[in-house]
Design an enzyme around this catalytic site. Sequence first.
Site, PDB file in Angstrom:
ATOM      1  N   THR A  99       0.835  -1.067   0.050  1.00 53.52           N
ATOM      2  CA  THR A  99      -0.253   0.325   0.242  1.00 53.52           C
ATOM      3  C   THR A  99       1.180   1.198   0.053  1.00 53.52           C
ATOM      4  OG1 THR A  99      -0.063   0.286   2.553  1.00 53.52           O
ATOM      5  CG2 THR A  99      -2.005  -0.767   1.590  1.00 53.52           C
ATOM      6  N   LYS A 128       8.107   1.276   2.825  1.00 50.36           N
ATOM      7  CA  LYS A 128       9.562   2.478   3.735  1.00 50.36           C
ATOM      8  C   LYS A 128       9.053   2.287   4.985  1.00 50.36           C
ATOM      9  CE  LYS A 128       9.659   5.201   0.317  1.00 50.36           C
ATOM     10  NZ  LYS A 128       9.326   4.751  -0.780  1.00 50.36           N
ATOM     11  N   GLU A 152      12.970  -6.559   1.064  1.00 53.25           N
ATOM     12  CA  GLU A 152      14.092  -5.395   0.140  1.00 53.25           C
ATOM     13  C   GLU A 152      13.553  -4.825  -0.521  1.00 53.25           C
ATOM     14  OE1 GLU A 152      17.685  -5.095  -1.119  1.00 53.25           O
ATOM     15  OE2 GLU A 152      17.818  -6.754  -0.374  1.00 53.25           O
ATOM     16  N   VAL A 155      13.993   0.014  -0.293  1.00 53.94           N
ATOM     17  CA  VAL A 155      15.228   0.836  -0.963  1.00 53.94           C
ATOM     18  C   VAL A 155      15.517   1.748  -2.539  1.00 53.94           C
ATOM     19  CG1 VAL A 155      17.614   1.567  -0.509  1.00 53.94           C
ATOM     20  CG2 VAL A 155      15.848  -0.087   1.679  1.00 53.94           C
ATOM     21  N   ASP A 223      11.364  10.819   0.587  1.00 57.14           N
ATOM     22  CA  ASP A 223      11.789   9.389   0.232  1.00 57.14           C
ATOM     23  C   ASP A 223      12.968   8.944   1.061  1.00 57.14           C
ATOM     24  OD1 ASP A 223      10.449   7.250  -1.112  1.00 57.14           O
ATOM     25  OD2 ASP A 223      12.604   8.123  -2.362  1.00 57.14           O
ATOM     26  N   LYS A 227      14.649   5.938   3.322  1.00 61.62           N
ATOM     27  CA  LYS A 227      15.313   4.467   3.046  1.00 61.62           C
ATOM     28  C   LYS A 227      17.330   4.424   3.916  1.00 61.62           C
ATOM     29  CE  LYS A 227      13.227   4.947  -1.611  1.00 61.62           C
ATOM     30  NZ  LYS A 227      13.571   5.177  -2.866  1.00 61.62           N
TER      31      LYS A 227
END
Length: 362
Positions: A99, A128, A152, A155, A223, A227
Amino acid sequence: MGRYDLALIGFGGVNRALAELMSQNGDRLAEELGFALRVVAITDLRAGSLVDADGIDLAPLLAAEPGELSFAGLAGGSADPRNEWVIREVPADIVVEATFTNPTDGEPALSHVRWALESGKHVCTTNKGPVALAGRALKRLAAERGVSFEFEGSVLSGTPVLRTAERMFGGLEITGVQGIMNGTSNYVLGRLEEGVELSAAIAEAQELGYAEADPTADIEGHDVQLKVMILANEILGADLRREDVFCEGLSSLSPHEVRDAVSKGLRWKLVGSATRHEDGSVDARVTPLALPAHHPLAGICGPVNAVAFHTDLLGTVTISGPGAGRTETAYALLSDITAIHQRHADDDYAPTRLAVKETHRV
């Protein structure tokens, strides 16, 4: 051959692409991977929810346009997503969470992941938010329940930076990471080099599908901030919160500054970095940097991403690849499912789940 039943939470681009991979390449994937995949539940904010413990026929769903899809009139379907009920009660082995990312508190994805782990189900996600904001607690919960929490794709989409660091860098000490982790901002910077104004470059990125309708998270670095938190926490052993990661975006840069740097042999990049100091502390930040041509990230152009790992024995090792894309991100989910299989193939997990399935068929 074993089989994993999946509950897909969210049926936008990424989970839809995973369903396409399963529908078009299911037999080949089963032969290569050693296990089959079947979807038994799908939830979506717009389409509702669809449940079939004997397996959902994906072909007619994929034939419908995404914006026109509705589960309300189908057998086992409802206009209500019923996320919590589906996650907790439907007999799936793996919950696949894809989502939207909420950088503030991780919801609703954070609850989706927690409900699944509490129910004894494996989870893989491209989201994330839950990983950056509550990764340590969720991994602890997964360990307590004897299941896996894989992420996985959170990122660099399908480019396996986390798994590479975990499995391929044995014997190395990683002291820091630097990366270009947002394809939208990297594309925009390339256009600024060519003299395009920021607003026009963002509009182009939106037309090409690189940028969202609200590009703030990409352009202002939020964003990348998430990460960086994931990389620092997973690879450097940090426990960072958002406020620990300095964040500066592109809005302060002008096309003149960017073009002037090129004339001097430099290239502006939005770089996310984390460095572990000798005292164990970790400094993490997101900021535009003018990089010299010899820097491993200077030549990364367009929507491509890269992460440079700074190590004690090998120096800098750089991994580059796609950082976005439906199919690429769906591949990350497939790699997570493969990791779950490798870790749990010999567990007595499947008979337990089968008993749950029989209970819910009554």
